[in-house]
Scaffold this motif. Structure first.
Motif, PDB file in Angstrom:
ATOM      1  N   ALA A  47      -4.630   2.449  -6.358  1.00 54.76           N
ATOM      2  CA  ALA A  47      -5.054   2.278  -4.963  1.00 54.76           C
ATOM      3  C   ALA A  47      -5.063   0.804  -4.576  1.00 54.76           C
ATOM      4  O   ALA A  47      -4.511   0.412  -3.543  1.00 54.76           O
ATOM      5  N   TYR A  48      -5.670  -0.019  -5.417  1.00 48.95           N
ATOM      6  CA  TYR A  48      -5.780  -1.447  -5.093  1.00 48.95           C
ATOM      7  C   TYR A  48      -4.398  -2.101  -5.013  1.00 48.95           C
ATOM      8  O   TYR A  48      -4.125  -2.906  -4.127  1.00 48.95           O
ATOM      9  N   GLY A  73       1.757   1.205  -6.510  1.00 44.35           N
ATOM     10  CA  GLY A  73       0.504   1.437  -7.235  1.00 44.35           C
ATOM     11  C   GLY A  73       0.715   2.348  -8.431  1.00 44.35           C
ATOM     12  O   GLY A  73       0.167   2.116  -9.517  1.00 44.35           O
ATOM     13  N   ALA A  74       1.527   3.399  -8.219  1.00 42.95           N
ATOM     14  CA  ALA A  74       1.775   4.341  -9.311  1.00 42.95           C
ATOM     15  C   ALA A  74       2.513   3.649 -10.452  1.00 42.95           C
ATOM     16  O   ALA A  74       2.200   3.855 -11.624  1.00 42.95           O
ATOM     17  N   VAL A  75       3.481   2.813 -10.088  1.00 38.77           N
ATOM     18  CA  VAL A  75       4.254   2.099 -11.113  1.00 38.77           C
ATOM     19  C   VAL A  75       3.348   1.128 -11.879  1.00 38.77           C
ATOM     20  O   VAL A  75       3.397   1.032 -13.106  1.00 38.77           O
ATOM     21  N   ALA A  76       2.466   0.436 -11.133  1.00 35.71           N
ATOM     22  CA  ALA A  76       1.556  -0.501 -11.789  1.00 35.71           C
ATOM     23  C   ALA A  76       0.642   0.233 -12.765  1.00 35.71           C
ATOM     24  O   ALA A  76       0.411  -0.226 -13.890  1.00 35.71           O
ATOM     25  N   LEU A  80       0.505  -0.222 -16.788  1.00 38.59           N
ATOM     26  CA  LEU A  80      -0.751  -0.501 -17.475  1.00 38.59           C
ATOM     27  C   LEU A  80      -0.947   0.466 -18.641  1.00 38.59           C
ATOM     28  O   LEU A  80      -1.309   0.073 -19.758  1.00 38.59           O
ATOM     29  N   GLY A  81      -0.671   1.747 -18.368  1.00 40.88           N
ATOM     30  CA  GLY A  81      -0.804   2.763 -19.412  1.00 40.88           C
ATOM     31  C   GLY A  81       0.131   2.481 -20.577  1.00 40.88           C
ATOM     32  O   GLY A  81      -0.258   2.598 -21.743  1.00 40.88           O
ATOM     33  N   PHE A 204       0.580   7.348 -14.578  1.00 42.62           N
ATOM     34  CA  PHE A 204       1.407   7.353 -13.374  1.00 42.62           C
ATOM     35  C   PHE A 204       0.840   8.331 -12.353  1.00 42.62           C
ATOM     36  O   PHE A 204       0.737   8.029 -11.157  1.00 42.62           O
ATOM     37  N   MET A 205       0.432   9.507 -12.821  1.00 48.89           N
ATOM     38  CA  MET A 205      -0.123  10.500 -11.892  1.00 48.89           C
ATOM     39  C   MET A 205      -1.393   9.979 -11.231  1.00 48.89           C
ATOM     40  O   MET A 205      -1.575  10.098 -10.017  1.00 48.89           O
ATOM     41  N   ALA A 206      -2.289   9.405 -12.039  1.00 57.21           N
ATOM     42  CA  ALA A 206      -3.525   8.869 -11.465  1.00 57.21           C
ATOM     43  C   ALA A 206      -3.205   7.761 -10.468  1.00 57.21           C
ATOM     44  O   ALA A 206      -3.765   7.719  -9.364  1.00 57.21           O
ATOM     45  N   GLY A 207      -2.280   6.880 -10.854  1.00 60.43           N
ATOM     46  CA  GLY A 207      -1.900   5.783  -9.965  1.00 60.43           C
ATOM     47  C   GLY A 207      -1.285   6.296  -8.678  1.00 60.43           C
ATOM     48  O   GLY A 207      -1.531   5.765  -7.592  1.00 60.43           O
TER      49      GLY A 207
END
Lengths: 291, 456
Positions: A47-48, A73-76, A80-81, A204-207
């Motif tokens: 989100a951020y 955001g999803a890619v970030a 991170l994951g 990715f899903m959460a992002g």
């Protein structure tokens, strides 16, 4: 009548985002047997990041190109994951589960502080994307068009995930590893690679959940912890480790919350936990969980 | 009770709109310039004056904690630039994160007093924390000036006879009552009312006090919907749909911070503000610069009944002009009510210590400081602030106003020409009224219920 339709759309909206978060949580648990407590703030990172990217480009780019920034955001979150799994989690697989809980909970807190450090205490907004699509009429009422877009993305994500897990070779390997990691390993599956892929996909899903909802809700501190609690309600209802369970749980939470707020607003805080308690009493493994 | 018209009653409450309120700006109490320039009497130690400032540095409430801390630091830097308190004792601030939770906060307060030997404890945002920290401050005999944590319960029940603890911002009940008064004078025709409040003490308090006051000011109103989202909720689509379905004349809300920004942006897309009036207790109180130009204009956008940076207006109240300028220069943003509260806390402390020094010489002990804090009158950025001697509660005029866009700011502001002020003594229970009885929420609640007339 139109009010009823809108209530249903609201429920679907809530369920879409919740499915993306809880689905990721459940996928990671299903494959790796890790309860990833940091998952809530992975969603917040999505989100951020999107809010930040949209905010930076606002004014300098036409509105339509800003929608292309949504997946950032999803890619970030996925990136991170991909970094976190091999560095922080992998060394702990051989230890007792408590260590994983401790480390992912610690990660939740660290990520929360990092968000605060990078983006400050004030809410971030990407609402220009929410506003640009306007509203459409449903009977005598109007409904924000962007909400429909979120519902569509949620639906597509669910379908894509289903296809991915059940119709691809990678899905077969994923499921095999999930059912018996040692056997899969003995048959030549590179378990480390499957783990990092599953973890990245879950993040990715959460992002993605965070990225598509931030234009409507904004990014605020504490959003990750809230989302984590709700995601747990969903997986408790649906069954931890089951993607179908996450979908069913998210839909049930969405509908019950919506009609709770409409007709019994006094118990809004309690109603979801009440539902989770009932499911726990009747089916402790969740509605679609494997006992 | 004799019949009273609404206009007469609002006049009796002393409600003023806009420019009229600044009329008394010429009278400044406090030390004259000559007096202030006098060097301190006696020997002053040069050990640092240690202050514990507890506020939210993490979590959603950091949106309030950050301005609180910034106001505190601004004042401390100012005082230290003059050599410190009485020109000798530099202020040293120790920060503590209020987000640790009430139990941990109580432990931290004890630790700061016993291990760090703080001289003053201040800050605190949450109404859940002051009733737990207040009794401990008394027990530790620690001079404490809460900036916020504004629950009526602190003085009604938790610490009814305070000695060491004080509080700066207006009491919580003032929010609901101020909002009701502003609503009644602006839209006396509203009858069907919907509410959306965060489900914790502040939201409950706002709903109760708005309701008890509006029933006196506009008898015969009816509540058609009440929504209770959890604090921290940013999805209000369900509440908005339910409110629209109930077809109210007015929506009242005490949702704040990032929650409020999400709520108003979502409500815009449902045309909610075109279909009903809107009154908030705190919409513009939290982060002025986070309110977009898309916010609906002309709604009652409360500021926690404490302070908005453009009132008293530029040029009319020097204390506000200099505060806003200094704050902006230091932090590159505009102050909110927490900034003002923690700034005025240290300014008041400084004045009181100087007064005590002139009376007794040397560094005044806490008893001398407390004696002079009781009943102290100071000039803060928001206006006069009086520290009530009986319950140690800071009193200043309650403030609210109407939203408007101005070309001078990149965000929406309160219309400086239409700020509403109400003398605080007219909307809170007077000394000696006693505490809350039975099931009623606060002393002010019973006071309004029993003593205000229903207007005709």
């Amino acid at each position: 009548m139109d009010v009823l339709i809108i209530h249903f759309l609201n429920a679907l909206l809530y369920a879409s985002v919740l499915f993306l978060i809880a689905g990721g949580l459940s996928l990671i648990y299903g494959v790796m047997r890790i309860v990833n407590l940091a998952h809530g703030n992975i969603y917040a990172v999505g989100a951020y990041t999107t809010a930040w990217a949209v905010g930076r480009m606002l004014g300098s780019a036409p509105a339509i190109t800003l929608y292309a920034l949504l997946p950032v955001g999803a890619v970030a979150a996925a990136a991170l994951g991909a970094v976190l799994e091999p560095t922080l989690l992998r060394p702990l697989y051989k230890r007792a589960e408590e260590y994983q809980l401790l480390i992912t909970f610690g990660l939740l807190l660290i990520l929360e502080d990092l968000l605060r450090l990078i983006w400050g205490p004030y809410p971030l907004s990407a609402s220009s994307l929410y506003e640009a699509l306007g509203s459409l009429s449903i009977g005598e009422s109007i409904y924000p068009t962007y909400n429909l877009a979120v519902i569509v993305v949620g639906g597509i994500a669910a379908a894509a995930l289903w296809g991915f897990v059940y119709k691809t070779k990678f899905g077969v390997i994923l499921r095999a590893t999930s059912q018996n990691m040692r056997m899969a390993s003995a048959l030549g599956v590179n378990v480390n690679r499957v783990y990092v892929q599953a973890f990245t996909l879950g993040c990715f899903m959460a992002g993605l959940g965070g990225a598509i909802i931030v234009p409507q809700q904004g990014a605020v501190l504490g959003m990750g912890v809230d989302a984590l609690v709700l995601a747990f309600v969903v997986v408790v209802i649906g069954g931890l480790g089951s993607l179908e369970g996450a979908l069913l749980g998210a839909l049930m939470v969405g509908v019950v919350r919506e009609f709770g707020i409409a007709f019994f607003p006094e118990i809004e805080l309690a109603v979801l936990y009440l539902m989770a308690s009932i499911v726990l009493l009747i089916r402790p493994a969740g509605l679609l969980g494997r006992a | 009770m004799a019949e009273v018209s609404r206009r007469d009653f609002l006049n009796a409450l002393g409600v003023t709109v806009g420019a009229a309120a600044g009329a008394s700006a010429g009278i400044l109490p406090g030390p004259s310039k000559a007096e202030a320039a006098e060097p301190p009497k006696g020997k002053i130690p040069d050990t640092p004056y240690k202050i514990g400032h507890m506020t939210f540095f993490t979590g959603p409430a950091a949106v309030l904690g950050e301005p609180s801390y910034k106001g505190h630091i601004l004042a401390a830097e100012e005082i230290n630039a003059q050599g410190g308190l009485l020109g000798k004792r530099k202020i040293e601030t120790l920060k503590a994160d209020e987000a640790a939770g009430t139990d941990a906060n109580v432990k931290e307060l004890r630790r700061m007093k016993l291990s760090e030997k703080i001289d003053l404890f201040t800050g605190v945002i949450s109404s859940g924390n002051t009733p737990a920290l207040g009794p401990v401050g008394e027990e530790l005999k620690l001079l404490t000036i809460f900036v916020d944590g504004c629950t009526d319960f602190l003085w009604d029940k938790a610490v009814p006879n305070p000695h060491y603890i004080f509080r700066i911002t207006n009491m919580q009940s003032a929010d609901g009552v101020t909002c009701a008064v502003a609503t009644a004078m602006t839209w006396p025709q509203v009858r069907k009312i919907a509410h959306i409040h965060p489900d914790y003490s502040y939201g409950r308090n706002a709903r109760d006090h708005f309701t008890v006051a509006i029933e006196k000011l506009i008898p015969g109103t009816k509540i058609v919907y009440e929504g209770w989202p959890k604090l921290g909720t940013t999805d209000f689509t369900s509440h908005i749909t339910a409110v629209l379905a109930a077809k109210p004349d007015l929506l009242v809300s005490s949702v704040w911070g990032g929650d409020y920004i999400a709520m108003y942006k979502q409500a815009l897309r449902y045309d909610l503000f075109k279909k009903m009036k809107f009154s908030s207790t705190i919409a513009f109180g939290v982060a002025p610069h986070a309110i977009g130009k898309d916010h609906p204009e002309g709604v009652i956008a409360g500021v926690h009944s404490n302070y908005y940076f453009n009132y008293p207006p530029q040029g009319r109240w020097p204390a506000n002009d200099t505060f806003v300028k200094k704050y902006y220069d230091r932090w590159k943003e505009y102050p909110n009510f927490q900034s003002e509260g923690s700034y005025v806390t240290l300014q008041l402390l400084k004045q009181v210590i100087e007064r005590a020094n002139r009376l007794v010489g040397g560094w005044p002990d806490d008893e001398a400081i407390i004696a002079l804090l009781e009943g102290a009158l100071t000039v803060g950025p928001a206006g006069y602030l009086q520290m009530r001697a009986d319950n140690h509660q800071g009193y200043k005029d309650a403030v609210t106003g109407f939203s408007m866009n101005s070309p001078d700011y990149p965000f929406q502001i309160l219309d400086p020409k239409k700020i509403i002020t109400i003398p605080i003594r007219n909307i809170t229970a007077p000394p000696g009224w006693g505490d809350a009885h039975g099931k009623e929420p606060t002393a002010t609640y019973t006071w309004i219920e029993k003593t205000w007339p229903k207007v005709a």
